[in-house]
Each structure stands twice: as structure tokens, then as C-alpha cells.
Write a protein that holds these residues in place. Structure first.
Motif, mmCIF file in Angstrom:
data_model
loop_
_atom_site.group_PDB
_atom_site.id
_atom_site.type_symbol
_atom_site.label_atom_id
_atom_site.label_comp_id
_atom_site.label_asym_id
_atom_site.label_seq_id
_atom_site.Cartn_x
_atom_site.Cartn_y
_atom_site.Cartn_z
ATOM 1 N N THR A 123 0.833 -1.209 0.000
ATOM 2 C CA THR A 123 0.000 0.000 0.000
ATOM 3 C C THR A 123 0.864 1.254 0.000
ATOM 4 O O THR A 123 0.578 2.228 -0.703
ATOM 5 N N LEU A 124 1.943 1.230 0.791
ATOM 6 C CA LEU A 124 2.847 2.378 0.870
ATOM 7 C C LEU A 124 3.516 2.619 -0.481
ATOM 8 O O LEU A 124 3.664 3.767 -0.916
ATOM 9 N N MET A 125 3.941 1.556 -1.159
ATOM 10 C CA MET A 125 4.555 1.706 -2.477
ATOM 11 C C MET A 125 3.558 2.280 -3.479
ATOM 12 O O MET A 125 3.897 3.157 -4.285
ATOM 13 N N GLU A 126 2.318 1.803 -3.431
ATOM 14 C CA GLU A 126 1.305 2.288 -4.365
ATOM 15 C C GLU A 126 0.960 3.754 -4.106
ATOM 16 O O GLU A 126 0.694 4.514 -5.048
ATOM 17 N N LYS A 127 0.972 4.163 -2.842
ATOM 18 C CA LYS A 127 0.689 5.560 -2.509
ATOM 19 C C LYS A 127 1.808 6.489 -2.954
ATOM 20 O O LYS A 127 1.558 7.571 -3.497
ATOM 21 N N THR A 128 3.042 6.079 -2.702
ATOM 22 C CA THR A 128 4.185 6.964 -2.953
ATOM 23 C C THR A 128 4.739 6.824 -4.373
ATOM 24 O O THR A 128 5.328 7.762 -4.896
ATOM 25 N N GLY A 129 4.572 5.658 -4.970
ATOM 26 C CA GLY A 129 5.154 5.412 -6.283
ATOM 27 C C GLY A 129 6.646 5.149 -6.245
ATOM 28 O O GLY A 129 7.288 5.005 -7.286
ATOM 29 N N GLU A 130 7.201 5.031 -5.023
ATOM 30 C CA GLU A 130 8.641 4.802 -4.877
ATOM 31 C C GLU A 130 8.906 3.414 -4.280
ATOM 32 O O GLU A 130 7.995 2.745 -3.793
ATOM 33 N N ILE A 249 11.246 4.332 2.484
ATOM 34 C CA ILE A 249 10.841 4.766 1.146
ATOM 35 C C ILE A 249 12.084 5.378 0.515
ATOM 36 O O ILE A 249 12.724 6.237 1.129
ATOM 37 N N ALA A 250 12.440 4.954 -0.676
ATOM 38 C CA ALA A 250 13.670 5.432 -1.313
ATOM 39 C C ALA A 250 13.430 5.729 -2.787
ATOM 40 O O ALA A 250 12.670 5.029 -3.465
ATOM 41 N N GLY A 251 14.092 6.773 -3.264
ATOM 42 C CA GLY A 251 13.951 7.129 -4.670
ATOM 43 C C GLY A 251 14.999 8.131 -5.097
ATOM 44 O O GLY A 251 15.766 8.655 -4.276
ATOM 45 N N PRO A 252 15.070 8.433 -6.392
ATOM 46 C CA PRO A 252 16.054 9.383 -6.906
ATOM 47 C C PRO A 252 15.756 10.811 -6.449
ATOM 48 O O PRO A 252 14.593 11.177 -6.236
ATOM 49 N N VAL A 253 16.799 11.602 -6.286
ATOM 50 C CA VAL A 253 16.648 12.942 -5.715
ATOM 51 C C VAL A 253 15.776 13.860 -6.554
ATOM 52 O O VAL A 253 15.143 14.770 -6.017
ATOM 53 N N HIS A 254 15.704 13.615 -7.881
ATOM 54 C CA HIS A 254 14.892 14.527 -8.694
ATOM 55 C C HIS A 254 13.402 14.357 -8.421
ATOM 56 O O HIS A 254 12.618 15.277 -8.648
ATOM 57 N N ARG A 255 13.000 13.192 -7.885
ATOM 58 C CA ARG A 255 11.609 13.001 -7.460
ATOM 59 C C ARG A 255 11.472 13.153 -5.958
ATOM 60 O O ARG A 255 10.499 13.723 -5.462
ATOM 61 N N MET A 256 12.440 12.605 -5.234
ATOM 62 C CA MET A 256 12.391 12.635 -3.769
ATOM 63 C C MET A 256 13.080 13.894 -3.267
ATOM 64 O O MET A 256 14.157 13.854 -2.657
#
Length: 292
Positions: A123-130, A249-256
Motif C-alpha cells: 500500500t505504501l509503495m502504491e501511494k508513494t510510487g517509490e 521509502i527510497a527514490g532518486p533525488v529529482h523526485r524525492m
């Protein structure tokens, strides 16, 4: 002869007529329904107790359940005999018994926390997309045990079984911050090698960072483990309140961006708390949520 046999309720081959058999079945079904009703009402009785209503008398239970006092008394007596309820010798009120505690303890011991965590992580992945991870401490490193990867073309792609440094990652800091002081000192004494230019390598600065994590109840990796990567993590606790895992939750800096990172904080902490509660942890009523 056949007609005479039928009139007396006996079939042609000397068996009781089907009508008599159906009556027996109906009686059996009625008894089954009664037993099922008693089981359902017993469960309702048990569920009537709560933190605010720790002890309840028969009259109050009867009102709550919409049942006669005699019925409630019979159910309570049965549950009392089985250790599901206890009775206050002074005022006669009932409370939950140790047998329920023992059963609950058994459930918690057998509960696989990874299975409990999976729906919350998805659910967390689906909410954040990350990308979302569940990680544990394993010796001197962090081990990813569940990963739900982002569907974005550019994403953090660490797989289950990947090990990452404990001192430069959000999950590592969220885990280490709540370990015994001796364990923290051991990690610091071992050295804090740089994974990226932003890694905290000074021991005193790192201990200050962990103190801040304990205060706010979450940790951030701002390009400390890898250039171009940001992450945020929150601890998962067991029924004793010990931190046993962390969700990130982890992602690239241009999105995060930093604003986006903190924007997902509520969902992250809620997910970590939900898993913790499934494991039996309960936040004390007076505790303030650090994410608020």
C-alpha cells in the motif's frame, strides 16, 4: 398390509418413514443452531471488555449484549470455568482471564512479521510510487528482507537479500538508533567508512544523528549512501517495544525532494506503527507522535 404399516409410521421395508427421519434432522439442526448461537454470544461477551471497561458486571453485560441476565450468567460461568474470564471476589464483576492472555501470546510468538508487513508495504509503495523496503539488522549490516520496487523507469533497485551499510542508510540509522548504547559504541569504534561524499564519518556527529532519530522516530538518508538517492525510514517494534525492523521509502533525488520526502512521513510512520501494532505493540496514550 402396506397401508397398515404406513399408518403406523413404518415403511414397506420396515424402516421408519422419511417424515420421522426429517423431524430428527430438524431437531439436530436446531441443537446445532443453539450451540452456534451460544458460541457467537460467548465471543461477543469476550469482546465487550476493553481498556476502558476492564471489569463488567452481569447486568451491564446483559444490556451491552441485549441478552437475558440468566443467559449471560450461564455464558460467563462457562467462560469462567475455562479460564477465559476471572471474577472479582469483592463485587462479582468479571474480567478477561489468563487463558486468553496465553492464547494471545501464542499467536504473537507464531506470527511472521514479514507476512504482517507485506500488505502495508505494498500500500505504501502504491501511494508513494517509490521503492519500499523492510529491513533488519544482521550483524554489522542491514539486510533487505522485503522489497516492493517502484514502477518508475528510474528507481532504486535493491533486491531482497541485499546488504547495505548500517551507518549511511536511513534503514540502518532507524534500526541502530534504538539498539543498546554498547552496540552503537561498537559500530562507531569500528569506523564509519564513506559510501558517498555525504556520509557521516565522524563518530560524535553520528551519535548526535542517532539521538535525533530517537527523538523524531524516523531517519533520513540524504545522499549519504549513494549520490542521487534519498530515503526515509521508520522503526517497527515488537510487543515488548523493541525495534526489530525498519521500513523505508527510497527514490532518486529529482523526485524525492526534501519536501516530498517529509511529505510521505505520515504515511511511512503510520505503516510502521500499523505493523508494530499487528505484532502486539501499543503506543502509550500519553506519547506524542514525533511525526506530528
Amino acid at each position: 398390509m402396506a397401508q397398515a404399516l404406513e399408518r403406523t409410521g413404518v415403511g414397506e421395508v420396515g424402516r421408519p418413514k422419511a417424515r420421522g427421519s426429517s423431524a430428527m434432522e430438524r431437531k439436530g439442526e436446531a441443537r446445532t443452531r443453539t450451540r452456534l448461537s451460544s458460541v457467537a454470544n460467548s465471543l461477543r461477551l469476550i469482546k465487550a471488555f476493553s481498556e476502558d471497561h476492564y471489569e463488567i458486571g452481569i447486568s451491564d453485560l446483559a444490556k451491552r449484549l441485549g441478552l437475558a441476565k440468566s443467559t449471560v450468567h450461564r455464558l460467563a460461568s462457562t467462560l469462567l470455568d475455562q479460564g477465559m474470564l476471572e471474577q472479582n471476589a469483592g463485587d462479582g464483576k468479571y474480567r478477561l482471564g489468563l487463558a486468553l492472555f496465553e492464547l494471545g501470546t501464542l499467536v504473537r510468538r507464531k506470527m511472521d512479521f514479514t507476512m504482517e508487513a507485506r500488505p502495508f508495504l505494498r500500500t505504501l509503495m502504491e501511494k508513494t510510487g517509490e521503492t519500499v523496503h523492510l529491513a533488519i539488522l544482521d550483524h554489522d549490516s542491514v539486510l533487505y528482507i522485503i522489497t516492493h520496487e517502484s514502477k518508475q523507469a528510474l528507481r532504486m533497485g535493491s533486491k531482497v537479500g541485499t546488504r547495505v551499510p548500517v551507518h549511511s542508510t536511513a534503514v540502518g540509522k532507524a534500526l541502530l538508533a534504538f539498539q543498546p548504547e554498547s552496540e552503537i559504541e561498537r559500530i562507531v569504534a569500528r569506523g564509519l567508512p564513506a559510501s558517498a561524499p555525504g556520509t557521516i564519518v565522524d563518530g560524535k556527529a553520528f551519535q548526535r544523528e542517532l539521538a535525533a532519530v530517537r527523538t523524531r522516530n524516523y531517519a533520513i538518508d540524504d545522499e549519504e549512501s549513494e549520490v542521487g538517492l534519498r530515503a526515509i525510514a521508520a522503526p517497527v517494534r515488537n510487543d515488548a517495544g523493541h525495534v526489530i525492523a525498519a521500513i523505508s521509502i527510497a527514490g532518486p533525488v529529482h523526485r524525492m525532494t526534501k519536501k516530498m520526502l517529509l511529505g510521505w512521513l505520515r504515511e511511512l510512520v503510520d505503516a510502521a506503527d500499523a505493523v508494530s501494532q499487528r505484532l502486539g505493540w501499543s503506543r502509550s496514550p500519553g506519547a506524542a507522535r514525533s511525526s506530528r
